[in-house]
Design a protein around this motif. Sequence first.
Motif, PDB file in Angstrom:
ATOM      1  N   GLU A 233      -2.747  36.746   3.327  1.00 21.40           N
ATOM      2  CA  GLU A 233      -3.211  35.771   2.337  1.00 21.40           C
ATOM      3  C   GLU A 233      -3.501  36.438   0.992  1.00 21.40           C
ATOM      4  N   ALA A 236      -0.430  37.042  -1.018  1.00 22.11           N
ATOM      5  CA  ALA A 236       0.090  35.829  -1.653  1.00 22.11           C
ATOM      6  C   ALA A 236      -0.778  35.362  -2.807  1.00 22.11           C
ATOM      7  N   ASP A 237      -2.082  35.675  -2.783  1.00 24.72           N
ATOM      8  CA  ASP A 237      -3.008  35.181  -3.810  1.00 24.72           C
ATOM      9  C   ASP A 237      -4.219  36.101  -3.867  1.00 24.72           C
ATOM     10  N   ARG A 238      -4.285  36.955  -4.891  1.00 24.14           N
ATOM     11  CA  ARG A 238      -5.379  37.909  -5.001  1.00 24.14           C
ATOM     12  C   ARG A 238      -6.729  37.243  -5.249  1.00 24.14           C
ATOM     13  N   GLU A 239      -6.727  36.013  -5.705  1.00 24.02           N
ATOM     14  CA  GLU A 239      -8.003  35.312  -5.899  1.00 24.02           C
ATOM     15  C   GLU A 239      -8.721  35.101  -4.571  1.00 24.02           C
TER      16      GLU A 239
END
Length: 295
Positions: A233, A236-239
């Motif tokens: 995860e 796919a999205d460092r946030e």
Amino acid sequence: MIAPREWDAAAAAAYVKMPTDADDKYSRGVVGVRTGSRQFAGAAVLGVCAAWRAGAGMVRYVGPDLVGSLVLQRRPETVLVGGRVQAWVIGSGTSAESREADEEQALRRLLGGVAPVVVDAGALDLASGASAPLVLTPHAGEFARLRRQVGLDESAHDDAAGAAADAADDAAVAETARVLNATVLRKGARTVVATPGGWSAAVRAGTPWLATAGTGDVLGGVLGAILAAHADEIAADREMLGPLAATAAFVHGAAGRQAAGVEAASGRGGHPLTALEVADAVPGVLGALAAGAAS
């Protein structure tokens, strides 16, 4: 800026990953721990123990032979050879002043890699310009030094109190996250987490009894295990690093309360604890979160 959301048990529970029959030790998450030194060997032992107790499928330790032998005495499951790693924990129990050139090169390779890295203590000075997904975990003094390093004013607010002080803290952590392009977890009685994209949370799950040596090393291990379990995860999205870091802070704080015997309802009372006792309380907290019963 928008005030950080208060990160509570319900929020944390959404990010606790339970194993399934299809999992193996690799899919559970492999944590690489490159911490500790001859002077502060316990930092490595505590971080490794915490990573195991937080559900890592495997923990690899990289460091001085003496420290590795102490790690194995406490946690013989630990692997001392290289291999696949899904999240790294670096810096705890080390000093930038005594760091040797080959060690700095090795750390910079990790900071330039693709696996997420928890950066603490003696490695915080290397965070600027790193390309890996980072979670920086400074305490107040380290946070001030980190800001000076990147040309930001120190976030002192001696004349502020209460909500004004909290707002100043929130703004400083958010600014630091943007400048360093890293998620920042500023440790304290009120832990603040902010991402470069503007997500933020405040965590008040702990107890003053946590103000004792080694508890920050335990937080690093817990965070490393949680990041390793969510490596796909994060890629796919460092946030995602924001809520995962806030969840680690909540778990760590709740484990501290449990280890200190703090009354669940009132938050009062309790007794002294040691860092290893906090690590040992982590599984119960995770189990309670998974069951929806943590407070």
